[in-house]
Design a protein around this motif. Structure first.
Motif, PDB file in Angstrom:
ATOM      1  N   GLY A 197     -30.969 -12.914 147.363  1.00 34.05           N
ATOM      2  CA  GLY A 197     -30.038 -12.701 146.285  1.00 34.05           C
ATOM      3  C   GLY A 197     -28.495 -12.951 147.167  1.00 34.05           C
ATOM      4  O   GLY A 197     -27.614 -13.254 146.865  1.00 34.05           O
ATOM      5  N   HIS A 198     -28.567 -11.961 148.350  1.00 38.88           N
ATOM      6  CA  HIS A 198     -27.259 -11.625 148.758  1.00 38.88           C
ATOM      7  C   HIS A 198     -26.981 -12.835 149.715  1.00 38.88           C
ATOM      8  O   HIS A 198     -25.835 -12.897 149.793  1.00 38.88           O
ATOM      9  N   ALA A 199     -27.839 -13.679 149.919  1.00 36.51           N
ATOM     10  CA  ALA A 199     -27.431 -15.068 150.734  1.00 36.51           C
ATOM     11  C   ALA A 199     -26.715 -16.255 149.780  1.00 36.51           C
ATOM     12  O   ALA A 199     -26.214 -17.089 150.232  1.00 36.51           O
ATOM     13  N   ARG A 200     -26.898 -15.776 148.492  1.00 38.72           N
ATOM     14  CA  ARG A 200     -26.584 -16.763 147.256  1.00 38.72           C
ATOM     15  C   ARG A 200     -24.841 -16.481 147.149  1.00 38.72           C
ATOM     16  O   ARG A 200     -24.157 -17.214 146.522  1.00 38.72           O
ATOM     17  N   ILE A 201     -24.497 -15.374 147.634  1.00 36.87           N
ATOM     18  CA  ILE A 201     -22.826 -14.824 147.531  1.00 36.87           C
ATOM     19  C   ILE A 201     -21.998 -15.987 148.422  1.00 36.87           C
ATOM     20  O   ILE A 201     -22.303 -15.921 149.251  1.00 36.87           O
ATOM     21  N   PRO A 202     -21.171 -16.638 147.446  1.00 31.73           N
ATOM     22  CA  PRO A 202     -20.227 -17.624 148.465  1.00 31.73           C
ATOM     23  C   PRO A 202     -19.612 -16.890 149.522  1.00 31.73           C
ATOM     24  O   PRO A 202     -19.235 -15.651 149.233  1.00 31.73           O
ATOM     25  N   GLY A 203     -19.223 -17.614 150.595  1.00 33.05           N
ATOM     26  CA  GLY A 203     -18.425 -17.007 151.658  1.00 33.05           C
ATOM     27  C   GLY A 203     -17.028 -17.307 151.376  1.00 33.05           C
ATOM     28  O   GLY A 203     -16.507 -17.210 150.458  1.00 33.05           O
ATOM     29  N   LYS A 204     -16.402 -17.020 152.525  1.00 30.25           N
ATOM     30  CA  LYS A 204     -15.036 -17.180 152.500  1.00 30.25           C
ATOM     31  C   LYS A 204     -14.296 -18.379 151.538  1.00 30.25           C
ATOM     32  O   LYS A 204     -14.953 -19.545 151.901  1.00 30.25           O
ATOM     33  N   HIS A 205     -13.417 -18.216 150.983  1.00 28.94           N
ATOM     34  CA  HIS A 205     -12.618 -19.208 150.288  1.00 28.94           C
ATOM     35  C   HIS A 205     -13.642 -20.112 149.376  1.00 28.94           C
ATOM     36  O   HIS A 205     -13.571 -21.205 149.126  1.00 28.94           O
ATOM     37  N   GLY A 206     -14.576 -19.486 148.784  1.00 29.45           N
ATOM     38  CA  GLY A 206     -15.543 -19.945 147.928  1.00 29.45           C
ATOM     39  C   GLY A 206     -16.550 -21.025 148.593  1.00 29.45           C
ATOM     40  O   GLY A 206     -17.286 -21.908 147.828  1.00 29.45           O
ATOM     41  N   ALA A 207     -16.478 -21.098 149.849  1.00 31.80           N
ATOM     42  CA  ALA A 207     -17.329 -22.197 150.515  1.00 31.80           C
ATOM     43  C   ALA A 207     -18.687 -21.378 150.695  1.00 31.80           C
ATOM     44  O   ALA A 207     -19.269 -20.261 150.394  1.00 31.80           O
ATOM     45  N   ALA A 208     -19.692 -22.191 151.105  1.00 28.36           N
ATOM     46  CA  ALA A 208     -21.166 -21.919 151.411  1.00 28.36           C
ATOM     47  C   ALA A 208     -21.128 -20.517 152.171  1.00 28.36           C
ATOM     48  O   ALA A 208     -20.353 -20.485 153.200  1.00 28.36           O
ATOM     49  N   PRO A 209     -22.158 -19.733 152.134  1.00 26.10           N
ATOM     50  CA  PRO A 209     -21.977 -18.698 152.902  1.00 26.10           C
ATOM     51  C   PRO A 209     -22.319 -19.190 154.370  1.00 26.10           C
ATOM     52  O   PRO A 209     -23.011 -19.992 154.564  1.00 26.10           O
ATOM     53  N   ALA A 210     -21.729 -18.363 155.226  1.00 29.30           N
ATOM     54  CA  ALA A 210     -21.768 -18.854 156.833  1.00 29.30           C
ATOM     55  C   ALA A 210     -22.326 -17.439 157.480  1.00 29.30           C
ATOM     56  O   ALA A 210     -21.943 -16.350 157.084  1.00 29.30           O
ATOM     57  N   ALA A 211     -23.037 -17.486 158.479  1.00 29.47           N
ATOM     58  CA  ALA A 211     -23.427 -16.596 159.447  1.00 29.47           C
ATOM     59  C   ALA A 211     -22.584 -16.604 160.430  1.00 29.47           C
ATOM     60  O   ALA A 211     -22.295 -17.229 161.352  1.00 29.47           O
ATOM     61  N   TYR A 212     -21.845 -15.285 160.346  1.00 34.77           N
ATOM     62  CA  TYR A 212     -20.779 -15.098 161.376  1.00 34.77           C
ATOM     63  C   TYR A 212     -21.215 -14.106 162.618  1.00 34.77           C
ATOM     64  O   TYR A 212     -22.213 -13.438 162.233  1.00 34.77           O
ATOM     65  N   SER A 213     -20.802 -14.465 163.713  1.00 36.33           N
ATOM     66  CA  SER A 213     -21.011 -13.557 164.755  1.00 36.33           C
ATOM     67  C   SER A 213     -20.156 -12.324 164.646  1.00 36.33           C
ATOM     68  O   SER A 213     -18.758 -12.796 164.526  1.00 36.33           O
ATOM     69  N   ILE A 214     -20.390 -10.970 165.095  1.00 36.34           N
ATOM     70  CA  ILE A 214     -19.624  -9.786 165.067  1.00 36.34           C
ATOM     71  C   ILE A 214     -19.307  -9.384 166.609  1.00 36.34           C
ATOM     72  O   ILE A 214     -20.182  -9.196 167.175  1.00 36.34           O
ATOM     73  N   VAL A 215     -17.867  -9.204 166.716  1.00 32.83           N
ATOM     74  CA  VAL A 215     -17.413  -8.736 168.265  1.00 32.83           C
ATOM     75  C   VAL A 215     -16.814  -7.407 167.895  1.00 32.83           C
ATOM     76  O   VAL A 215     -15.897  -7.244 166.971  1.00 32.83           O
ATOM     77  N   THR A 216     -17.468  -6.219 168.077  1.00 35.93           N
ATOM     78  CA  THR A 216     -16.963  -5.198 167.800  1.00 35.93           C
ATOM     79  C   THR A 216     -15.950  -4.311 169.011  1.00 35.93           C
ATOM     80  O   THR A 216     -16.409  -4.438 170.252  1.00 35.93           O
ATOM     81  N   VAL A 217     -14.763  -4.117 168.968  1.00 38.21           N
ATOM     82  CA  VAL A 217     -13.792  -3.546 169.613  1.00 38.21           C
ATOM     83  C   VAL A 217     -13.277  -2.216 169.267  1.00 38.21           C
ATOM     84  O   VAL A 217     -13.457  -1.771 168.161  1.00 38.21           O
ATOM     85  N   LEU A 218     -13.347  -1.338 170.425  1.00 36.28           N
ATOM     86  CA  LEU A 218     -13.057   0.263 170.246  1.00 36.28           C
ATOM     87  C   LEU A 218     -11.564   0.254 170.061  1.00 36.28           C
ATOM     88  O   LEU A 218     -10.726  -0.360 171.100  1.00 36.28           O
ATOM     89  N   ILE A 219     -10.969   0.917 169.072  1.00 37.67           N
ATOM     90  CA  ILE A 219      -9.613   1.075 169.145  1.00 37.67           C
ATOM     91  C   ILE A 219      -9.143   2.252 169.122  1.00 37.67           C
ATOM     92  O   ILE A 219      -9.334   3.176 168.207  1.00 37.67           O
ATOM     93  N   PRO A 220      -8.300   2.699 169.926  1.00 42.95           N
ATOM     94  CA  PRO A 220      -7.947   3.952 170.124  1.00 42.95           C
ATOM     95  C   PRO A 220      -6.887   4.299 168.684  1.00 42.95           C
ATOM     96  O   PRO A 220      -6.142   3.305 168.438  1.00 42.95           O
ATOM     97  N   ASP A 221      -7.048   5.455 168.370  1.00 40.75           N
ATOM     98  CA  ASP A 221      -6.524   5.832 167.139  1.00 40.75           C
ATOM     99  C   ASP A 221      -4.674   6.093 167.219  1.00 40.75           C
ATOM    100  O   ASP A 221      -4.489   7.298 167.298  1.00 40.75           O
ATOM    101  N   GLN A 222      -4.051   5.185 167.627  1.00 41.00           N
ATOM    102  CA  GLN A 222      -2.785   5.376 167.643  1.00 41.00           C
ATOM    103  C   GLN A 222      -1.856   4.241 167.219  1.00 41.00           C
ATOM    104  O   GLN A 222      -2.368   3.155 167.043  1.00 41.00           O
ATOM    105  N   PRO A 223      -0.632   4.331 166.852  1.00 40.73           N
ATOM    106  CA  PRO A 223       0.156   3.314 165.969  1.00 40.73           C
ATOM    107  C   PRO A 223       0.084   2.153 167.051  1.00 40.73           C
ATOM    108  O   PRO A 223       0.461   2.206 168.248  1.00 40.73           O
ATOM    109  N   GLY A 224       0.216   0.982 166.622  1.00 37.67           N
ATOM    110  CA  GLY A 224       0.399  -0.345 167.543  1.00 37.67           C
ATOM    111  C   GLY A 224      -0.742  -0.966 168.266  1.00 37.67           C
ATOM    112  O   GLY A 224      -0.488  -1.905 168.915  1.00 37.67           O
ATOM    113  N   GLN A 225      -1.788  -0.058 168.212  1.00 39.63           N
ATOM    114  CA  GLN A 225      -3.182  -0.844 169.064  1.00 39.63           C
ATOM    115  C   GLN A 225      -3.735  -1.903 168.261  1.00 39.63           C
ATOM    116  O   GLN A 225      -4.102  -2.752 168.848  1.00 39.63           O
TER     117      GLN A 225
END
Lengths: 378, 378
Positions: free
Chosen positions: A294-322
């Motif tokens: 069921g989850h795979a049927r939810i359309p992706g970005k801009h109504g296009a077919a679902p796409a599998a994206y890769s995730i890059v996780t970045v640590l962000i210091p909790d300060q303005p401007g980061q």
């Protein structure tokens, strides 16, 4: 069924539109139609709202001149009555409405023997805000949102064409469904998720502080909409009671099987930890796998077919401007972000930002950001 | 209960730690403890994994020397056996484990009459990744994550202090719960949300394309975790079957009431649209309101008390560099973002980015961004 499926006629923009009800939807629509060059008039039971809507949109006050299309944007409990009156008052105009459930309106019109149903076409612009009333109106409220057009059996193609015309003039994306299809669809994609989120969140009410403190991103995502207004949602669920009950019954059946399987597993566990419960694991695996499907049927970005994206996780210091510095660096890399999600870390002075990108560029992005001094969870 | 509640003793960092099992958790832990100056040895049933974990972390191979603490980081189905063997093999060491369910392990140890339970303390570092194995290990895997320490009735304070010591050395946030409290907590905050997300997503499997196309951000949030691995989740749910079943039973009861109320409303609707169903609306409103209460208990950013943020919504053209420009501007404003969420628009070449900020600065931020040419949904 698809062979017999009704086709959406080409859009026709009406020249003169009258909008009854100047709340958020009515006033936003008036704004967008005035911009599109349509002659628009507005009316509301409240003279103050009516004047405000006119001031905000540039629409004319009241009605009386002949119009091509009347839009009923009143509260849902009077929609059918106002449609009936409008069909009689403007015998040459098409009439549409914006109520968020459609079958009950259609059924009421048919049951009360209203004449002129070939001139009536239902509609549901799926846009909203937390705030309501004319004062919250926005010219771009409908941009990029679905606007479901629900043609009854009697509705003429000419009538459907006019409703499509105003919907597309606002920037909405039109989809044609029957009233029953619409109600079943919003039950599954909107109303049932709301009920599920609320019921899951309700489990937290009696937990200890320490237990609630274990909440991670999963439950935050699942329960985000559980903060919704009970009165508003009681109205919505009441209006679509039959379709929501049907979908929830299917969910309850599956849930009953999962609970029974878990009971089998719990009672089938011997003191030395071995578990004897034939078939129980298959029930659990099937439930999760059906969710995958069921989850795979939810359309992706801009109504296009679902796409599998890769995730890059970045640590962000909790300060303005980061975040600014980070997105500057992402922009310099020339890589487009598909999704992003900021994750909070319990008791820590930084956040984790998940950047979803096309798989082909994930490695490049991670390397680029590392080179600019960011800490990456690849 | 809070008066009798066990207190967490001050942390004590062990000098020598032996880790059995060099998968994702074991190897990541070895990395973090080596960094903290602990003498670490690793062992794994697979010589290849063992060597890889040693190479990655700088830990020594095998064991034999006396150690202060043994960490059992094996697959969950052998955890109790390995704990039993470790308590016998290192008669002066404390033993802990990292299995994601705790009561079943504790019960198995008690039922099989294991000696030395004063030296055993359970643990559950709540960190994970999509990938597994030593190769996926990260020195910062546990940073900012909860690490639940589950003391049994027999566990000594000295033993708890050592487990707290290694957990805090990794940057994790330690919480002390009983095994039963832990299992009930993760059932409610992790396992039940997974089941609910999967069951809601499963409703989409048979919808038409047009119907699924109406999916908005609500169902996307609710079903995000429905993409999870069926095999992994069957193991997790099986391990915590009793606690998950209990929480799901409460959910099923509430669900039954909601369905009954919806049935009353559907059958109580007359042809002219009037609805007679005494009490049914109150059932729906109560269900949503209980969800409000539970949702409000989820801790906010960095484990702090939940805060109500104001949302400033910005339209983002779908081009590289736009987010960078935006966050540069937000950074220039000197305003800290509390949360952010990128929302997709059906068929439109832009996204909507929701910036959550403290209410006092929302107006300022909106004005600032408007001044820099951004389109704002206030």
């Amino acid at each position: 069924m698809s062979a017999e499926r009704r086709r959406l006629p080409a859009p026709v923009l009406p020249q003169r539109v009258h909008i009854i009800g100047s709340g958020l939807i009515g006033t936003s629509l008036a704004m967008a139609l005035v911009r599109a060059g349509v002659v628009v008039s507005v009316a509301d039971a409240s003279p103050t709202n009516e004047a405000l809507a006119s001031d905000l949109s540039g629409a004319r006050l009241g009605a009386g001149d002949p119009v091509d299309l009347v839009v009923v944007a009143t509260p849902p409990d009077v929609t059918a009555q106002v449609i009936t009156a409008a069909l009689a008052e403007w015998p040459n105009a098409v009439v549409t409405d914006v109520a968020s459930v459609k079958e009950i309106v259609q059924a009421e019109l048919v049951a009360t023997g209203v004449q002129g149903l070939e001139r009536y076409v239902g509609g549901h612009p799926m846009a909203g805000r937390e705030r309501s009333g004319a004062i919250a109106a926005r010219i771009d409220l409908f941009e990029g949102r679905p606007w479901v057009v629900t043609a009854g059996e009697a509705s003429s193609d000419e009538a459907v064409a006019l409703v499509r015309g105003i919907a597309e003039a606002t920037g909405a994306v039109v989809r044609l469904l029957t009233p029953a299809e619409h109600d079943a669809a919003v039950a599954a994609v909107s109303h049932v998720p709301q009920v599920a989120a609320s019921l899951v969140a309700a489990r937290l009410a009696d937990l200890s502080e320490d237990a609630v403190g274990l909440s991670g991103t999963g439950i935050r995502d699942v329960t985000r909409i559980a903060a919704s207004d009970p009165v508003l949602w009681t109205q919505i669920l009441t209006g679509n009671a039959r379709a929501v009950a049907e979908v929830l019954r299917g969910l309850a059946d599956d849930l009953g099987q999962v609970v029974a399987a878990l009971d089998d597993l719990a009672t089938g566990t011997s003191a030395d930890g071995r578990i004897e419960a034939p078939g129980a694991r298959a029930v659990l695996a099937t439930a999760i796998a059906k969710g995958n499907t069921g989850h795979a049927r939810i359309p992706g970005k801009h109504g296009a077919a679902p796409a599998a994206y890769s995730i890059v996780t970045v640590l962000i210091p909790d300060q303005p401007g980061q975040l600014g510095r980070l997105f500057q660096d992402v922009g310099d890399a020339g890589i487009n972000l598909e999704e992003l999600n900021l994750e909070h870390n319990l008791g820590q002075p930084f956040g984790q930002l998940e950047l979803s990108v096309l798989p082909a560029v994930a490695g490049e992005l991670a390397q680029w950001l590392t080179g600019r001094g960011w800490r990456i969870h690849a």
